[in-house]
Design an enzyme around this catalytic site. Sequence first.
Site, PDB file in Angstrom:
ATOM      1  N   TYR A 105       5.455  11.526  13.235  1.00 56.33           N
ATOM      2  CA  TYR A 105       4.420  11.016  14.140  1.00 56.33           C
ATOM      3  C   TYR A 105       3.066  11.395  13.545  1.00 56.33           C
ATOM      4  O   TYR A 105       2.848  12.557  13.211  1.00 56.33           O
ATOM      5  CB  TYR A 105       4.516  11.660  15.527  1.00 56.33           C
ATOM      6  N   GLY A 106       2.180  10.429  13.448  1.00 55.13           N
ATOM      7  CA  GLY A 106       0.865  10.703  12.851  1.00 55.13           C
ATOM      8  C   GLY A 106       0.826  10.318  11.386  1.00 55.13           C
ATOM      9  O   GLY A 106      -0.240  10.288  10.784  1.00 55.13           O
ATOM     10  N   GLU A 156       8.336   4.067  14.741  1.00 55.93           N
ATOM     11  CA  GLU A 156       8.296   5.107  13.693  1.00 55.93           C
ATOM     12  C   GLU A 156       9.720   5.593  13.436  1.00 55.93           C
ATOM     13  O   GLU A 156      10.419   5.993  14.363  1.00 55.93           O
ATOM     14  CB  GLU A 156       7.385   6.259  14.122  1.00 55.93           C
ATOM     15  N   SER A 189      10.884   8.205  11.874  1.00 56.12           N
ATOM     16  CA  SER A 189      11.218   9.639  11.892  1.00 56.12           C
ATOM     17  C   SER A 189      10.357  10.380  12.914  1.00 56.12           C
ATOM     18  O   SER A 189       9.131  10.277  12.878  1.00 56.12           O
ATOM     19  CB  SER A 189      10.993  10.242  10.505  1.00 56.12           C
ATOM     20  N   HIS A 237     -30.669  26.332   1.824  1.00 56.34           N
ATOM     21  CA  HIS A 237     -30.420  27.178   0.664  1.00 56.34           C
ATOM     22  C   HIS A 237     -29.717  28.460   1.103  1.00 56.34           C
ATOM     23  O   HIS A 237     -30.064  29.006   2.151  1.00 56.34           O
ATOM     24  CB  HIS A 237     -31.777  27.519   0.019  1.00 56.34           C
ATOM     25  N   THR A 274       2.069  10.103   7.104  1.00 58.13           N
ATOM     26  CA  THR A 274       2.255  10.910   5.896  1.00 58.13           C
ATOM     27  C   THR A 274       1.185  11.994   5.763  1.00 58.13           C
ATOM     28  O   THR A 274       1.482  13.154   5.486  1.00 58.13           O
ATOM     29  CB  THR A 274       2.200   9.964   4.665  1.00 58.13           C
TER      30      THR A 274
HETATM   31  C1  LIG Z   1       1.064  15.248  -1.722  1.00 53.69           C
HETATM   32  C2  LIG Z   1       0.072  14.219  -1.324  1.00 53.69           C
HETATM   33  C3  LIG Z   1      -1.247  14.577  -1.112  1.00 53.69           C
HETATM   34  C4  LIG Z   1      -2.176  13.628  -0.725  1.00 53.69           C
HETATM   35  N1  LIG Z   1      -3.461  14.039  -0.510  1.00 53.69           N
HETATM   36  C5  LIG Z   1      -4.370  13.135  -0.081  1.00 53.69           C
HETATM   37  C6  LIG Z   1      -5.696  13.562   0.223  1.00 53.69           C
HETATM   38  O1  LIG Z   1      -6.054  14.727   0.057  1.00 53.69           O
HETATM   39  N2  LIG Z   1      -6.563  12.643   0.711  1.00 53.69           N
HETATM   40  C7  LIG Z   1      -6.190  11.335   0.917  1.00 53.69           C
HETATM   41  O2  LIG Z   1      -7.010  10.543   1.403  1.00 53.69           O
HETATM   42  N3  LIG Z   1      -4.946  10.904   0.616  1.00 53.69           N
HETATM   43  C8  LIG Z   1      -4.025  11.768   0.139  1.00 53.69           C
HETATM   44  N4  LIG Z   1      -2.752  11.343  -0.116  1.00 53.69           N
HETATM   45  C9  LIG Z   1      -2.412   9.928   0.128  1.00 53.69           C
HETATM   46  C10 LIG Z   1      -2.228   9.670   1.630  1.00 53.69           C
HETATM   47  O3  LIG Z   1      -1.308  10.584   2.152  1.00 53.69           O
HETATM   48  C11 LIG Z   1      -1.755   8.245   1.878  1.00 53.69           C
HETATM   49  O4  LIG Z   1      -2.601   7.346   1.225  1.00 53.69           O
HETATM   50  C12 LIG Z   1      -1.770   7.927   3.375  1.00 53.69           C
HETATM   51  O5  LIG Z   1      -1.079   8.887   4.127  1.00 53.69           O
HETATM   52  C13 LIG Z   1      -1.145   6.544   3.607  1.00 53.69           C
HETATM   53  O6  LIG Z   1      -1.152   6.242   4.964  1.00 53.69           O
HETATM   54  P1  LIG Z   1      -0.605   4.885   5.519  1.00 53.69           P
HETATM   55  O7  LIG Z   1      -1.495   4.505   6.653  1.00 53.69           O
HETATM   56  O8  LIG Z   1      -0.424   3.883   4.452  1.00 53.69           O
HETATM   57  O9  LIG Z   1       0.849   5.180   6.088  1.00 53.69           O
HETATM   58  P2  LIG Z   1       1.673   6.513   6.271  1.00 53.69           P
HETATM   59  O10 LIG Z   1       0.853   7.586   6.865  1.00 53.69           O
HETATM   60  O11 LIG Z   1       2.366   6.779   5.003  1.00 53.69           O
HETATM   61  O12 LIG Z   1       2.701   6.097   7.388  1.00 53.69           O
HETATM   62  C14 LIG Z   1       3.801   5.287   7.170  1.00 53.69           C
HETATM   63  C15 LIG Z   1       4.823   5.585   8.253  1.00 53.69           C
HETATM   64  O13 LIG Z   1       5.747   4.516   8.328  1.00 53.69           O
HETATM   65  C16 LIG Z   1       7.035   5.035   8.643  1.00 53.69           C
HETATM   66  N5  LIG Z   1       7.991   4.006   8.253  1.00 53.69           N
HETATM   67  C17 LIG Z   1       8.261   3.575   6.991  1.00 53.69           C
HETATM   68  N6  LIG Z   1       9.145   2.557   7.022  1.00 53.69           N
HETATM   69  C18 LIG Z   1       9.425   2.327   8.327  1.00 53.69           C
HETATM   70  C19 LIG Z   1      10.251   1.383   9.008  1.00 53.69           C
HETATM   71  N7  LIG Z   1      10.969   0.453   8.354  1.00 53.69           N
HETATM   72  N8  LIG Z   1      10.305   1.419  10.364  1.00 53.69           N
HETATM   73  C20 LIG Z   1       9.589   2.343  11.054  1.00 53.69           C
HETATM   74  N9  LIG Z   1       8.787   3.262  10.449  1.00 53.69           N
HETATM   75  C21 LIG Z   1       8.696   3.240   9.117  1.00 53.69           C
HETATM   76  C22 LIG Z   1       7.064   6.331   7.828  1.00 53.69           C
HETATM   77  O14 LIG Z   1       8.012   7.242   8.327  1.00 53.69           O
HETATM   78  C23 LIG Z   1       5.621   6.839   7.966  1.00 53.69           C
HETATM   79  O15 LIG Z   1       5.454   7.729   9.040  1.00 53.69           O
HETATM   80  C24 LIG Z   1      -1.792  12.275  -0.538  1.00 53.69           C
HETATM   81  C25 LIG Z   1      -0.460  11.893  -0.758  1.00 53.69           C
HETATM   82  C26 LIG Z   1       0.458  12.841  -1.157  1.00 53.69           C
HETATM   83  C27 LIG Z   1       1.882  12.418  -1.367  1.00 53.69           C
END
Ligand SMILES: Cc1cc2nc3c(=O)[nH]c(=O)nc-3n(C[C@H](O)[C@H](O)[C@H](O)COP(=O)(O)OP(=O)(O)OC[C@H]3O[C@@H](n4cnc5c(N)ncnc54)[C@H](O)[C@@H]3O)c2cc1C
Length: 439
Positions: free
Chosen positions: A39-40, A33, A35, A427, A42
């Site tokens: 952790y956990g 990861e 950053s 209800h 986006t």
């Molecule tokens: C403002 C906002 C609100 C949202 N609200 C919702 C909601 O209500 N419900 C919903 O279902 N979805 C929502 N989403 C969408 C949702 O957040 C994403 O679809 C989801 O988090 C994607 O998860 P992921 O498993 O693809 O990876 P992510 O959780 O995005 O994780 C990717 C990780 O990879 C790391 N990383 C990237 N490149 C590298 C690298 N080269 N080396 C090491 N680490 C790296 C990043 O730092 C990150 O921690 C929202 C998005 C936004 C922006």
Amino acid sequence: MDTIKNIIIGFGKGGKTLAKFLAGRGEEVLVIEKSNKMYGGTCINIACLPSKRLIIEAENGVDFVDAVNGKNDMTAMLRNKNYHMLADEQTVTVLDGTAKFLNDHEIEVTTSDGEVKKFKGERIFINTGATPVNLSIPGLQESRAVMDSTAAMDQTTLPKNVVVIGAGYIGLEFASMFAKYGSKVTVLDLHSDFLPREDTDIAERIKEDLEKSGIKIELGVDITKVDQEEVFYEKDGDKYVAKGDRILQATGRKPNIEGLGLENTSIEVTNRGAIKVDDYLQTTVENVWAIGDVKGGPQFTYISLDDFRIIKDQLFGDGKRKVSDRINVPYSVFITPTLSKVGLNEKEAKSQGISYVLKKLPVAAFPKAQVLKDPRGLFKALVDPDTGLILGATLYGAESHELINQISLAINQKIPANVLRDQIYTHPTMSESFNDLFK
Ligand SMILES: Cc1cc2nc3c(=O)[nH]c(=O)nc-3n(C[C@H](O)[C@H](O)[C@H](O)COP(=O)(O)OP(=O)(O)OC[C@H]3O[C@@H](n4cnc5c(N)ncnc54)[C@H](O)[C@@H]3O)c2cc1C
């Protein structure tokens, strides 16, 4: 170079769930990861959970700054919990660093303290998420007022005027939230249709309700330039300026493949910049998979989680679960009240030549909506005239984000509309609206 059984690049939803599962089977896992603030992934740190927390706090009348502080406490707690969920496993290593492919099965990690480590992965899972699209409007990126969704949730004071560029789902959630906290909000969008994928009656109601809450919505605009806090745009040949001490850029997120070194591999990318995968999430390289937003398609946390299920099934089950089985993916937009949809709406049914019986009621007809003091909205469902099965539903109204999951279950399990109509519900609840909606 160490060979690792499972390498997961990115601490995203699907990846972390897979790491935990593999650890439960005693398998070696390296989670990389970039950053330690992520952790956990986006969702818990900068997206779903913090944004919904701020939206709910706005509804509760909490002061913006207090809400942001409370949100930060929540994300810190969740981040710590997520870190330990993996790091405390005997067979899992969480490495702080940025991963880059050297070739199909080898990666290089530049750690947070600048060290470079190399690993070979027997299996590699790419779970690097998505990043905001930056618009190339002259002056926008140079503006002191510009912010993305992450920065929008970390403001130390409530912006007085917010200009939101993009009337998509995320843009509208933020518009609705800032308006509720007391900011003056203007939404600008290039398209002249509002929420073009939704049925017109639903889109019109939403627009009307957002406007009643004080939001100015300008459609069909051409933004020509930004000068610090001023956004210059043209509409129907006339020139306007929208002023915002904050300008939110909310025009979508693109798969995060930058810096991953894919050019050193045979991993192919689609013409939309996503990692190309087959129906089982395998990339064009054997034993390398892509999970979540980085592989394109619907960007939701629950899709990333379902990607985990597909991979689990492939590695340890009968391998039948696949992406193309996900036909009816529900979604909710957390404006107030919420918009939720699953399956077909009228627009889609008509364009596909599918016949349907329309069930439609205003939310004001349901007693719980009166109790909640929010009778805004409209519930619609489409039922197959031959089988009585539900083809889809669009629910715009209070608590629709909970209700939509019941409809989704009914569609997927082929439970006819009449069963929802005749079900005994407690209800007063919004669920009992189905007694009337499916009459
Ligand atoms: C403002 C906002 C609100 C949202 N609200 C919702 C909601 O209500 N419900 C919903 O279902 N979805 C929502 N989403 C969408 C949702 O957040 C994403 O679809 C989801 O988090 C994607 O998860 P992921 O498993 O693809 O990876 P992510 O959780 O995005 O994780 C990717 C990780 O990879 C790391 N990383 C990237 N490149 C590298 C690298 N080269 N080396 C090491 N680490 C790296 C990043 O730092 C990150 O921690 C929202 C998005 C936004 C922006």
